[in-house]
Design an enzyme around this catalytic site. Structure first.
Site, mmCIF file in Angstrom:
data_model
loop_
_atom_site.group_PDB
_atom_site.id
_atom_site.type_symbol
_atom_site.label_atom_id
_atom_site.label_comp_id
_atom_site.label_asym_id
_atom_site.label_seq_id
_atom_site.Cartn_x
_atom_site.Cartn_y
_atom_site.Cartn_z
ATOM 1 C CG HIS A 179 22.375 8.609 39.588
ATOM 2 N ND1 HIS A 179 22.543 9.491 39.146
ATOM 3 C CD2 HIS A 179 23.071 8.549 39.691
ATOM 4 C CE1 HIS A 179 23.643 9.425 38.727
ATOM 5 N NE2 HIS A 179 24.253 8.565 39.119
ATOM 6 C CG MET A 213 27.725 11.282 48.504
ATOM 7 S SD MET A 213 29.512 10.459 47.720
ATOM 8 C CE MET A 213 29.303 9.016 49.422
ATOM 9 C CB CYS A 222 26.445 10.362 41.458
ATOM 10 S SG CYS A 222 27.036 9.091 40.425
ATOM 11 N N GLY A 255 27.486 14.412 37.376
ATOM 12 C CA GLY A 255 28.056 15.037 36.442
ATOM 13 C C GLY A 255 29.093 14.185 35.821
ATOM 14 N N GLY A 288 6.726 13.627 21.054
ATOM 15 C CA GLY A 288 6.296 13.335 22.009
ATOM 16 C C GLY A 288 6.030 12.012 22.097
ATOM 17 C CE LYS A 294 -8.612 18.425 3.408
ATOM 18 N NZ LYS A 294 -8.165 20.457 3.491
ATOM 19 C CB SER A 332 10.749 17.204 19.649
ATOM 20 O OG SER A 332 11.875 17.826 19.838
ATOM 21 C CD GLU A 378 18.926 11.067 39.519
ATOM 22 O OE1 GLU A 378 18.820 10.306 41.038
ATOM 23 O OE2 GLU A 378 20.264 11.011 38.788
ATOM 24 C CB ILE A 398 4.274 11.675 26.219
ATOM 25 C CG1 ILE A 398 5.839 12.125 26.743
ATOM 26 C CG2 ILE A 398 3.331 12.166 27.245
ATOM 27 C CD1 ILE A 398 6.006 12.131 28.495
HETATM 28 N N1 GLN Z 1 32.584 11.512 37.513
HETATM 29 C C1 GLN Z 1 31.460 10.715 38.801
HETATM 30 C C2 GLN Z 1 32.067 9.646 38.921
HETATM 31 O O1 GLN Z 1 32.431 8.486 37.797
HETATM 32 C C3 GLN Z 1 30.422 11.074 38.869
HETATM 33 C C4 GLN Z 1 29.232 10.206 37.839
HETATM 34 C C5 GLN Z 1 27.811 11.168 38.454
HETATM 35 O O2 GLN Z 1 27.659 12.178 38.811
HETATM 36 N N2 GLN Z 1 27.192 10.270 37.611
HETATM 37 O O3 GLN Z 1 32.402 8.933 39.574
#
Ligand code: GLN
Length: 536
Positions: free
Chosen positions: A510, A387, A384, A357, A18, A226, A16, A512, A21
C-alpha cells in the site's frame, strides 16, 4: 521521570468536528518551533483494533510500519508531521481491557478486586505515557476519541483528570474542541452547546485550558468573552476554528489564532522560533493553483464512504501538487460495472486505480476495469487486491486460463493465480493475523518501478493474506506481465508491470500509507504524471 509534556484533546457537542486535524495542525506548528511531537489516539470502542471493522463503519484502516492496524486519524498525523507512528499511537478500550484481564489471569493483582478505577484507568495512564517514556518526544498529544458525555469515554476522561493532577500544572493541559453553531433564523452564533459541553467535562473533574471552537462564521469578541466567562477559560485561550477549504489550511489558521503560542505559554516552553510553514505553503500554493485537471477513476466497493479510501485520496492531493494538477476522482462502484457498460462508465478517464479490498463482492467489475485499462493503454495502478485483479485478468484474457481466480474468491479454481500465503494456512483468528506492516522489496533494474523509486531496495507497508502464485510466474512473464519487485527473502512477487503499455503497475503493498505533504509518494507522483500526459 520523563520531561515530556502532555496535551489532551477532547471533543464536545457533536462528533466529526475534526479533533484529528486540530491535533495534527497543532503538532505541526510545535514541530516547526523545534519540538519533537507525537500524536496518539485513544478509541473508546471494544474492538482490539479497527482491523476487524467494516470500512463502512470507520473508514479506512491505516497500517503503521510496525504492523498496527489503526484508526485513519493516524494517517493524518503522519501526513502532517512526516514522522511514522507505531502500535503505541492507537489504543482502544478492547486493548486496555485485554491487558488488564491478562494480568488478572496471571494473578498480578494479588487477590484484589479488579475495577474500572483504578485498574482500567491505570492501564490507560500507562498507555498515554508509553510514548513520553521513550524520551523521544518533548510533547505528546493524546486525542480522546468520541464525544464528552459518552458512557464509554468516562474512564478516559477520569484517566486524564488523574494524570493532569499527577503531572502538575505546566506539564499537561486539555484542549476541548466544540461546535459553535450558527442559527440562521436568529442570525446568531450560539454558545450554549459549548457551555453545556464544558459543564459535562467539569462534572468529570476536568477543566479545559483551551477551547477550540468550530464555526462557520468568525467569532467576535463578544462571543469569545461570553465563552470565556461561562467556561472558565481565558479569553486568549478561545481559539476560532473556522470552516476551511481544505484540511491543509488548518495549520495556517491555527497559527493565525496563536494556538501554538497559547499552548507553549501554558506548558512554560520557549516560543522563540515562529513557525514559517515554508515547505508546507509551497505545497498548499501548488495544490490551490493547479495548471491542469485530470480525472482518475477509483474503482472500489466501499465508494459510498470516501473515508474508506482516505490515504489514497490524500496521496493524490500530494502528488497532484507536485505535478501542479488537480486530480478529480470519479468514484466508481465495482458492483455497478459489467463488461458491457465499462466503456461508457470509464470513458474519458485519464487514469484508472483499482482499490484494495476483501471478499468477492464486486470483483468481476474490477477485473473488467483492469481489462479496459490494459487494452486501451490507460495508465493503471492496482493496489493490493487491485494488483491481484490485474493478475487474474491477465491470466483469464491473455493466457486464456479459464476461471483463473484468487483462492479468496474461489477456493476450487483450476487456476489459483493468487494463492493463500503459506504462513496463513494455519491461521484461524481474523484480528491482526494478516501479513502486516513494512517489508523489504527489491526492485529489478530497467523497470518502470525502479525508475520511479530510483532505488534497488524499498520498504513498504502491507495488509493481505493472499499472494501472487509463483507457479504461474513463467507463463505470465512470457506473455508480457512481468514481476519487477520481489521480496528478497521469500521470493514473493510484490510488483507487476506490463510490456507494451505506457503505464501499468500493480503493487501488493500500500504505497498510499507512506505519502505525506513533505514526502509525496513517488508512485502516485508518476501515476499522476502519466495520467496528465494521457490527457494532453
Ligand atoms: N483481500 C486481499 C488479500 O487479503 C487483498 C487485501 C487488500 O487489498 N488489502 O490478500
Amino acid at each position: 521521570m520523563s520531561k515530556t509534556k502532555y496535551i489532551f484533546v477532547t471533543g464536545g457537542v457533536t462528533s466529526s468536528l475534526g479533533k484529528g486535524i486540530i491535533a495534527a495542525s497543532l503538532a505541526k506548528l510545535l514541530q516547526e518551533r523545534g519540538y519533537t511531537v507525537s500524536i496518539q489516539k485513544l478509541d473508546p470502542y471494544i474492538n482490539i483494533d479497527p482491523g476487524t471493522l467494516n470500512p463502512y463503519e470507520h473508514g479506512e484502516c491505516f497500517v503503521t510500519n510496525d504492523g498496527a492496524e489503526t484508526d485513519l486519524d493516524l494517517g493524518h498525523y503522519e501526513r502532517f508531521l512526516n514522522t511514522p507512528t507505531s502500535q503505541a499511537n492507537n489504543v482502544t478500550t478492547g486493548r486496555i481491557y485485554q491487558a488488564v484481564i491478562n494480568k488478572e489471569r496471571k494473578g498480578e493483582f494479588l487477590g484484589k478486586t479488579v475495577q474500572v478505577i483504578p485498574h482500567i484507568t491505570d492501564e490507560i495512564k500507562n498507555r498515554i505515557q508509553i510514548l513520553g517514556n521513550t524520551d523521544k518526544y518533548d510533547i505528546v498529544i493524546t486525542e480522546i476519541g468520541g464525544t464528552v458525555g459518552d458512557i464509554e469515554s468516562l474512564p478516559y476522561i477520569e484517566a486524564v483528570r488523574q494524570l493532569k493532577w499527577e503531572l502538575g500544572n505546566n506539564n499537561a493541559l486539555v484542549i476541548h474542541l466544540t461546535l459553535v453553531p450558527y442559527l440562521a433564523a436568529a442570525g446568531e452564533l450560539k454558545t450554549k452547546p459549548t457551555q453545556h459541553s464544558v459543564k459535562m467535562l467539569m462534572q468529570s473533574g476536568v477543566a479545559p485550558d483551551v477551547l477550540v471552537c468550530r464555526t462557520e462564521h468568525h467569532l467576535n469578541n463578544n462571543i469569545k468573552e461570553k465563552l470565556a466567562l461561562f467556561c472558565n477559560v481565558q479569553v486568549t485561550s478561545i481559539i476560532e476554528s473556522i470552516d476551511a477549504e481544505t484540511i491543509y489550511d488548518v495549520p495556517n489558521l491555527m497559527l493565525n489564532e496563536k494556538l501554538d503560542l497559547v499552548v507553549l505559554k501554558k506548558l512554560q516552553l520557549a516560543s522563540d522560533n515562529k513557525p514559517t510553514l515554508t515547505e508546507w505553503n509551497i505545497f498548499l500554493n501548488k495544490h490551490k493553483n493547479p495548471k491542469h485537471t485530470i480525472e482518475i477513476g477509483l474503482i472500489g466497493k466501499y465508494v459510498e464512504l470516501h473515508d474508506a479510501y482516505k490515504s489514497i485520496t490524500e496521496a493524490f492531493i500530494h502528488a497532484g501538487a507536485v505535478n501542479e494538477v488537480k486530480v478529480k476522482i470519479r468514484w466508481i462502484h465495482s458492483e455497478s460495472l459489467t463488461e458491457a457498460n465499462v466503456p461508457k462508465k470509464l470513458k474519458g478517464l485519464n487514469g484508472i486505480l483499482v482499490a484494495p479490498g476483501f471478499g468477492g463482492r464486486g470483483i468481476e467489475g474490477k477485473i473488467d476495469a483492469v481489462r479496459f485499462a490494459r487494452e486501451n493503454k490507460i495508465p493503471f495502478l492496482g493496489i493490493c487486491l487491485g494488483m491481484q485483479m490485474a493478475v487474474i485478468e491477465f491470466a483469464r484474457n491473455v493466457l486464456h486460463l479459464e476461471g483463473a481466480n484468487s483462492i479468496e474468491m474461489d477456493d476450487k479454481t483450476k487456476h489459483p493465480v493468487i494463492n493463500l500465503m503459506e504462513e496463513q494456512k494455519e491461521v484461524t483468528n481474523k484480528g491482526g493475523t494478516m501479513r502486516l506492516g513494512a517489508w523489504n522489496c527489491s526492485l529489478k533494474k530497467n523497470t518502470k518501478i525502479h525508475t520511479i523509486y530510483n532505488k534497488d531496495l524499498i520498504s513498504e507497508r502491507h495488509r493481505h493474506r493472499y499472494e501472487y502464485n509463483n507457479a504461474y510466474l513463467k507463463q505470465l512473464t512470457a506473455a508480457g506481465m512481468f514481476a519487477s519487485g520481489i521480496n528478497p527473502k521469500t521470493g514473493l512477487v510484490e510488483v507487476i508491470e506490463l510490456e507494451n503499455h505506457p503505464w501499468f503497475i500493480g503493487v501488493q503493498y500500500h504505497p498510499e500509507y507512506k505519502s505525506t505533504v513533505l514526502n509525496p509518494h513517488p508512485i502516485f507522483i508518476d501515476f499522476v504524471k502519466a495520467s496528465l500526459e494521457n490527457s494532453l
